[in-house]
Scaffold this active site. Structure first.
Site, mmCIF file in Angstrom:
data_model
loop_
_atom_site.group_PDB
_atom_site.id
_atom_site.type_symbol
_atom_site.label_atom_id
_atom_site.label_comp_id
_atom_site.label_asym_id
_atom_site.label_seq_id
_atom_site.Cartn_x
_atom_site.Cartn_y
_atom_site.Cartn_z
ATOM 1 C CG HIS A 281 -2.157 -1.018 0.771
ATOM 2 N ND1 HIS A 281 -2.260 -2.100 1.082
ATOM 3 C CD2 HIS A 281 -3.426 -0.628 0.076
ATOM 4 C CE1 HIS A 281 -3.247 -2.839 0.728
ATOM 5 N NE2 HIS A 281 -3.893 -1.801 0.061
ATOM 6 N NE ARG B 128 -6.131 0.499 -2.615
ATOM 7 C CZ ARG B 128 -5.602 0.642 -3.791
ATOM 8 N NH1 ARG B 128 -5.428 1.692 -4.489
ATOM 9 N NH2 ARG B 128 -5.202 -0.402 -4.587
ATOM 10 N NE ARG C 194 -11.253 -1.378 -0.983
ATOM 11 C CZ ARG C 194 -9.948 -1.657 -1.045
ATOM 12 N NH1 ARG C 194 -9.447 -2.448 -1.935
ATOM 13 N NH2 ARG C 194 -8.964 -0.933 -0.558
ATOM 14 C CD GLU D 291 -9.710 -7.855 -2.453
ATOM 15 O OE1 GLU D 291 -8.415 -7.269 -2.667
ATOM 16 O OE2 GLU D 291 -10.502 -7.354 -1.741
ATOM 17 C CG ASN E 28 -2.719 -4.503 -6.181
ATOM 18 O OD1 ASN E 28 -2.297 -4.854 -7.007
ATOM 19 N ND2 ASN E 28 -3.502 -3.340 -5.695
ATOM 20 C CG ASP E 29 -5.201 -8.345 -1.416
ATOM 21 O OD1 ASP E 29 -4.153 -8.381 -0.745
ATOM 22 O OD2 ASP E 29 -5.914 -7.242 -1.036
ATOM 23 N NE ARG F 255 -0.964 -5.556 -1.578
ATOM 24 C CZ ARG F 255 -2.152 -4.904 -1.797
ATOM 25 N NH1 ARG F 255 -3.261 -5.884 -1.484
ATOM 26 N NH2 ARG F 255 -2.338 -4.001 -2.114
ATOM 27 C CB CYS G 40 -9.765 -1.565 -8.985
ATOM 28 S SG CYS G 40 -10.224 -2.782 -7.705
HETATM 29 C C1 PEP Z 1 -6.081 -5.285 -4.768
HETATM 30 O O1 PEP Z 1 -5.985 -6.099 -3.891
HETATM 31 O O2 PEP Z 1 -5.970 -5.387 -5.990
HETATM 32 C C2 PEP Z 1 -7.029 -3.924 -4.559
HETATM 33 C C3 PEP Z 1 -7.255 -3.287 -5.632
HETATM 34 O O3 PEP Z 1 -7.285 -3.621 -3.309
HETATM 35 P P1 PEP Z 1 -5.652 -3.095 -2.168
HETATM 36 O O4 PEP Z 1 -4.574 -2.907 -3.045
HETATM 37 O O5 PEP Z 1 -6.514 -2.083 -1.680
HETATM 38 O O6 PEP Z 1 -5.796 -4.237 -1.426
HETATM 39 MG MG MG Z 2 -7.089 -5.803 -1.894
#
Ligand code: PEP
Ligand code: MG
Length: 590
Positions: free
Chosen positions: A197, A304, A340, A439, A462-463, A473, A510
């Site tokens: 993040h 977010r 979200r 995710e 990402n997740d 990550r 996203c």
């Molecule tokens: C993701 O997990 O891809 C996502 C967009 O959410 P975050 O990065 O806030 O976990």
């Molecule tokens: Mg996520």
């Protein structure tokens, strides 16, 4: 004063593109962790005890003030904080600290630290999970006392008052979100990966950042001259003159190129064979809307919301939330805003959320799981979203759904929030599209069922990559494995696109994958044509879309989707699209 005079090059993970040149400023985020130990002479023991008692009284007063300022709709949080108030007088904590000062003739900080350590190990061996949980309450309380004792103001990033490049061991998402753009030119951290993040916020802020440098804080001193190349992931410490001149020129070229592509970004992204793609921006805070608009975003594909809950002592009230959401929604109107719901914990912990310390928070009480268990926190946010929806084009997105039941429950709570607004006679809009973040691998497996229960999917790569490939990550040691073009991920994306098509629902992406030029032909070819990314990436992505053909991308995906080797997939993409991508995404092109 600088102690490092010889030029030194460091290589890390380029987390936010661009070049900056300036002076280093080291921040130690360990705060009061480093507790000094010293002995107290017999005649000074009583005054040391008094110092400890005063710290307890002051910490208690501070907490009482926080409780008094809590908004009414968050009274349940008051209960947790009131439990903390009682703990200040607990014999186990205060009594034993005082005994330790007397017995060992040590300073109060050291005594407190040791007593907390003993309590932690005592509780952690207990079977009873309730008692285990109480450890985190004790830690919260002792932290407050410790701050009074040491007078330790942790470095407040928001208070830094000169133009510097921040260098830190790690920055939490909360730290990063406090960064003042006019002060901080760029930042470097020892830890972290591209989709952490911290990296994501650096990109949103549009300041160059290099993460995962391993030992930047050991090698760099405050006031050292730094060149940060966030595109290449390179840092040059105390550069020689000719290197400095070279980078000044590169920086100018890069800025001219950005200005050029931003100008054309306000036009619709349409492929060479006339297919339209929606390119939206991700934001963490309402202020970032400007960046989405400036970069030509077609809406906000991911808001977010958890960042509004950070860097504060208590939950925001429904009105505060509503007020922020309404601002964003009104400014973007008629473009859509996908809000979200709260995705806290994982790497975005709130110290007042009261769910104790978890051994493995990324697999813990995160996101929708937390919200379904903390109903009043959730309802307060859902009401705020539904109220904001009366002012524009709002969609709602539930994070980290891992089963159909969670979606059913979340939707029921959305209904409950709408009913309560109806009863209160407040303006709201219950007719909004409901989306599921995909995710967690189980959500991919259940995509056909989930698709029947929602209006759209939004893929959080990402997740999804983290959980599918078992890669933290934020861990630099395994960052080399983190490849969205891993065939397992490609197959998942194909499956999701197929299921969404069958159920006739929209499918968006996203996660950070959407903002990387190399991935554009893949998404286009898979038929995922609604993307949301850090705002800075929008102009480059739109520019590449215009140079591609959707028909060709579909053929390409068919050719590669059954390959088993990520390297081969990357190589074929490079072979087929390398020229288009580099003409579209480098400053050399016009
Ligand atoms: C993701 O997990 O891809 C996502 C967009 O959410 P975050 O990065 O806030 O976990
Ligand atoms: Mg996520």
């Amino acid at each position: 004063m600088s102690t490092q005079t010889k030029e030194l090059q460091l290589k890390g993970i380029g987390a936010a593109p661009g070049i900056c040149i300036g002076k280093a400023y080291i921040v130690d985020r360990e705060g009061v962790e480093i507790v000094p130990k010293y002995f107290i002479r017999a005649e000074k023991i009583q005054s040391e005890i008094n110092r400890f008692k005063k710290a307890v009284v002051d910490a208690k007063k501070e907490l009482q003030q926080i409780i008094a300022g809590m908004p009414e709709d968050l009274q349940h949080q008051t209960n947790i904080l009131e439990t903390h108030l009682l703990l200040f007088d607990d014999k186990m904590l205060s009594g034993r600290s005082i005994q330790t000062i007397e017995r060992d003739k040590v300073n109060a900080e050291w005594a407190l630290k040791n007593v907390v350590g003993e309590i932690k190990s005592m509780f952690q061996t207990m079977e009873d999970s309730y008692l285990k949980e109480r450890v985190s309450d004790i830690v919260h309380v002792s932290d407050r006392i410790m701050h009074q004792l040491t007078g330790a103001e942790q470095v407040k990033i928001a208070d830094i008052n000169k133009r510097v490049i921040l260098v830190a061991r790690d920055l939490s998402p909360a730290d990063t979100s406090q960064i003042q753009l006019e002060r901080i030119m760029g930042f470097l951290t020892d830890m972290g990966g591209k989709t952490s993040h911290t990296g994501i916020i650096a990109r949103t802020l549009d300041i160059p950042a290099v993460l995962g440098l391993a030992n930047a804080t050991a090698l760099i001193r405050t006031d050292d001259i730094l060149i940060v190349d966030g595109t290449e992931g390179v840092v040059i410490v105390n550069p020689e003159d000719h290197i400095l001149v070279e980078y000044e020129e590169r920086k100018e070229r890069y800025e001219a190129y950005r200005a050029r592509i931003i100008r054309e970004s306000h036009i619709q992204a349409r492929t060479a064979d006339q297919e339209d793609v929606v390119v939206q921006g991700n934001i963490e805070l309402p202020e970032e809307v400007v960046s989405v608009i400036d970069n030509g975003g077609d809406g906000i594909g991911l808001y977010r919301t958890e960042f509004q809950y950070m860097s504060r002592a208590t939950f925001p009230s429904e009105f505060e939330l509503f007020d922020s959401y309404r601002d964003v929604v009104e400014v973007m109107f008629p473009k859509p805003v996908t809000i979200r719901t709260l995705d806290i914990n994982g790497d975005k912990a709130l110290n007042y959320a009261g769910n104790g310390s978890e051994v493995n928070p990324v697999l813990g009480l995160r996101a929708i799981r937390y919200c379904l268990q903390n109903r009043d926190v959730f309802i307060s946010q859902l009401r705020a979203i539904l109220r904001a929806a009366a002012y524009g084009n709002v969609r709602i997105l539930f994070p980290m759904i891992s089963s159909c039941n969670e979606l059913v429950e979340a939707k029921a709570m959305l209904e409950e929030a709408a009913d309560s607004l109806e009863k209160d006679g407040k303006a709201y809009n219950r007719d909004i599209k409901v989306g599921v973040m995909i995710e967690v691998p189980s959500a991919v497996v259940m995509a056909d069922q989930l698709a029947k229960m929602c209006d759209f999917f939004s893929i959080g790569t990402n997740d999804l990559i983290q959980y599918t490939l078992a890669i933290d990550r934020g861990n630099r040691n395994v960052a080399y494995l983190y490849d969205p073009l891993n065939p397992a991920i490609l197959r998942m994306l194909k499956h999701l696109a197929d299921e969404a098509r069958k159920a006739d629902i929209r499918i968006a992406m996203c996660g950070e994958m959407a903002g990387e030029p190399i991935h554009v032909p893949f998404l286009l070819g898979l038929g995922i044509t609604e993307w949301s990314m850090n705002p800075h990436a929008i102009p480059v992505v739109k520019r590449i879309v215009r140079r591609l053909s959707a028909i060709d991308a579909r053929q390409f995906v068919e050719e590669v989707v059954d390959l088993h080797d990520a390297e081969e997939i990357n190589r074929r993409a490079e072979e087929r699209y390398g020229v288009i991508l580099s003409n579209g995404s480098t400053q050399e092109s016009s």
